[in-house]
Design a protein around this motif. Structure first.
Motif, PDB file in Angstrom:
ATOM      1  N   LYS A  59       0.858  -1.185   0.000  1.00 39.65           N
ATOM      2  CA  LYS A  59       0.000   0.000   0.000  1.00 39.65           C
ATOM      3  C   LYS A  59       0.894   1.234   0.000  1.00 39.65           C
ATOM      4  N   PRO A  60       1.151   1.813  -1.174  1.00 39.97           N
ATOM      5  CA  PRO A  60       2.022   2.989  -1.259  1.00 39.97           C
ATOM      6  C   PRO A  60       1.426   4.177  -0.498  1.00 39.97           C
ATOM      7  N   ASN A  61       2.300   4.946   0.113  1.00 39.51           N
ATOM      8  CA  ASN A  61       1.903   6.147   0.823  1.00 39.51           C
ATOM      9  C   ASN A  61       2.360   7.340  -0.022  1.00 39.51           C
ATOM     10  N   PRO A  62       1.446   7.962  -0.775  1.00 41.70           N
ATOM     11  CA  PRO A  62       1.836   9.028  -1.708  1.00 41.70           C
ATOM     12  C   PRO A  62       2.589  10.176  -1.039  1.00 41.70           C
ATOM     13  N   LYS A  63       2.186  10.560   0.167  1.00 46.79           N
ATOM     14  CA  LYS A  63       2.866  11.669   0.848  1.00 46.79           C
ATOM     15  C   LYS A  63       4.322  11.329   1.133  1.00 46.79           C
ATOM     16  N   MET A  64       4.566  10.120   1.600  1.00 48.88           N
ATOM     17  CA  MET A  64       5.939   9.711   1.903  1.00 48.88           C
ATOM     18  C   MET A  64       6.762   9.545   0.619  1.00 48.88           C
ATOM     19  N   LEU A  65       6.121   9.084  -0.455  1.00 50.09           N
ATOM     20  CA  LEU A  65       6.831   8.942  -1.724  1.00 50.09           C
ATOM     21  C   LEU A  65       7.267  10.310  -2.251  1.00 50.09           C
ATOM     22  N   LEU A  66       6.373  11.289  -2.181  1.00 48.25           N
ATOM     23  CA  LEU A  66       6.728  12.640  -2.626  1.00 48.25           C
ATOM     24  C   LEU A  66       7.799  13.244  -1.732  1.00 48.25           C
ATOM     25  N   LYS A  67       7.718  12.990  -0.442  1.00 48.97           N
ATOM     26  CA  LYS A  67       8.706  13.507   0.504  1.00 48.97           C
ATOM     27  C   LYS A  67      10.094  12.913   0.215  1.00 48.97           C
ATOM     28  N   ALA A  68      10.144  11.649  -0.174  1.00 51.14           N
ATOM     29  CA  ALA A  68      11.421  10.984  -0.440  1.00 51.14           C
ATOM     30  C   ALA A  68      12.018  11.373  -1.790  1.00 51.14           C
ATOM     31  N   LEU A  69      11.214  11.942  -2.679  1.00 52.98           N
ATOM     32  CA  LEU A  69      11.690  12.321  -4.010  1.00 52.98           C
ATOM     33  C   LEU A  69      12.579  13.553  -3.906  1.00 52.98           C
ATOM     34  N   CYS A  70      13.730  13.517  -4.557  1.00 47.56           N
ATOM     35  CA  CYS A  70      14.611  14.687  -4.583  1.00 47.56           C
ATOM     36  C   CYS A  70      15.106  14.895  -6.011  1.00 47.56           C
ATOM     37  N   PRO A  71      15.448  16.126  -6.378  1.00 43.75           N
ATOM     38  CA  PRO A  71      15.850  16.420  -7.765  1.00 43.75           C
ATOM     39  C   PRO A  71      17.065  15.606  -8.229  1.00 43.75           C
ATOM     40  N   GLU A  72      17.970  15.272  -7.304  1.00 41.88           N
ATOM     41  CA  GLU A  72      19.168  14.531  -7.689  1.00 41.88           C
ATOM     42  C   GLU A  72      18.819  13.152  -8.268  1.00 41.88           C
ATOM     43  N   MET A  73      17.672  12.605  -7.867  1.00 41.95           N
ATOM     44  CA  MET A  73      17.267  11.289  -8.364  1.00 41.95           C
ATOM     45  C   MET A  73      16.976  11.330  -9.858  1.00 41.95           C
ATOM     46  N   ALA A  75      18.610  13.210 -12.086  1.00 45.60           N
ATOM     47  CA  ALA A  75      19.750  13.729 -12.846  1.00 45.60           C
ATOM     48  C   ALA A  75      20.095  12.822 -14.026  1.00 45.60           C
ATOM     49  N   THR A  76      20.079  11.519 -13.849  1.00 42.12           N
ATOM     50  CA  THR A  76      20.421  10.634 -14.969  1.00 42.12           C
ATOM     51  C   THR A  76      19.344  10.672 -16.047  1.00 42.12           C
ATOM     52  N   ASP A  77      18.077  10.821 -15.645  1.00 41.29           N
ATOM     53  CA  ASP A  77      17.011  10.951 -16.639  1.00 41.29           C
ATOM     54  C   ASP A  77      17.211  12.205 -17.480  1.00 41.29           C
ATOM     55  N   LEU A  78      17.585  13.287 -16.834  1.00 42.28           N
ATOM     56  CA  LEU A  78      17.833  14.537 -17.550  1.00 42.28           C
ATOM     57  C   LEU A  78      19.029  14.387 -18.481  1.00 42.28           C
ATOM     58  N   ALA A  79      20.087  13.740 -18.012  1.00 43.96           N
ATOM     59  CA  ALA A  79      21.272  13.535 -18.852  1.00 43.96           C
ATOM     60  C   ALA A  79      20.928  12.671 -20.068  1.00 43.96           C
ATOM     61  N   ASP A  80      20.165  11.626 -19.869  1.00 44.84           N
ATOM     62  CA  ASP A  80      19.751  10.772 -20.992  1.00 44.84           C
ATOM     63  C   ASP A  80      18.934  11.556 -22.012  1.00 44.84           C
ATOM     64  N   TYR A  81      18.023  12.392 -21.529  1.00 41.75           N
ATOM     65  CA  TYR A  81      17.184  13.199 -22.408  1.00 41.75           C
ATOM     66  C   TYR A  81      18.041  14.149 -23.246  1.00 41.75           C
ATOM     67  N   LEU A  82      18.993  14.819 -22.604  1.00 41.73           N
ATOM     68  CA  LEU A  82      19.839  15.771 -23.319  1.00 41.73           C
ATOM     69  C   LEU A  82      20.705  15.070 -24.367  1.00 41.73           C
ATOM     70  N   VAL A  83      21.211  13.904 -24.050  1.00 43.47           N
ATOM     71  CA  VAL A  83      22.011  13.149 -25.018  1.00 43.47           C
ATOM     72  C   VAL A  83      21.160  12.742 -26.215  1.00 43.47           C
ATOM     73  N   ARG A  84      19.919  12.315 -25.957  1.00 38.93           N
ATOM     74  CA  ARG A  84      19.019  11.956 -27.074  1.00 38.93           C
ATOM     75  C   ARG A  84      18.739  13.149 -27.961  1.00 38.93           C
ATOM     76  N   LYS A  85      18.737  14.353 -27.390  1.00 37.62           N
ATOM     77  CA  LYS A  85      18.484  15.569 -28.173  1.00 37.62           C
ATOM     78  C   LYS A  85      19.726  16.072 -28.874  1.00 37.62           C
ATOM     79  N   GLY A  86      20.882  15.378 -28.689  1.00 33.10           N
ATOM     80  CA  GLY A  86      22.094  15.769 -29.394  1.00 33.10           C
ATOM     81  C   GLY A  86      22.995  16.708 -28.638  1.00 33.10           C
ATOM     82  N   VAL A  87      22.668  17.028 -27.404  1.00 35.39           N
ATOM     83  CA  VAL A  87      23.516  17.905 -26.610  1.00 35.39           C
ATOM     84  C   VAL A  87      24.738  17.116 -26.150  1.00 35.39           C
ATOM     85  N   PRO A  88      25.949  17.606 -26.415  1.00 37.57           N
ATOM     86  CA  PRO A  88      27.148  16.900 -25.943  1.00 37.57           C
ATOM     87  C   PRO A  88      27.103  16.741 -24.411  1.00 37.57           C
ATOM     88  N   PHE A  89      27.544  15.608 -23.961  1.00 37.64           N
ATOM     89  CA  PHE A  89      27.436  15.283 -22.536  1.00 37.64           C
ATOM     90  C   PHE A  89      28.218  16.251 -21.668  1.00 37.64           C
TER      91      PHE A  89
END
Length: 91
Positions: A59-73, A75-89
């Motif tokens: 039974k997921p607790n949405p409040k605790m899940l949002l609280k545990a989420l941080c922008p650093e998590m 970072a790799t998704d953002l890096a992957d997106y930028l590489v797919r768009k052709g931005v040099p790493f």
């Protein structure tokens, strides 16, 4: 489950190593494939039963899940997106 995953992988690798060098026809070495095969299958079946029980009763607790989420998590998704768009790493 993490420990059992290692056991299942180990048995599977052992089975593949046994089968790797066999000729195409019958070989007595095939007698050695049964134990690791059945052990790996039994381990995977047990792990699936445990994982099913965990997921069904979770039974997921949405409040605790949002609280545990941080922008650093993300970072790799953002890096992957930028590489797919052709931005040099390095930029």
């Amino acid at each position: 489950l993490r420990g059992k995953a290692g056991v299942a992988i180990g048995r599977s690798v052992g089975l593949m190593a046994t089968l790797k060098g066999l000729p195409r026809a019958y070989n007595k070495d095939l007698q050695e494939d049964k134990v690791p095969l059945f052990d790996a299958v039994d381990t995977v079946k047990d792990c699936l039963a445990i994982a099913t029980g965990v997921i069904v009763t979770m039974k997921p607790n949405p409040k605790m899940l949002l609280k545990a989420l941080c922008p650093e998590m993300l970072a790799t998704d953002l890096a992957d997106y930028l590489v797919r768009k052709g931005v040099p790493f390095r930029e």
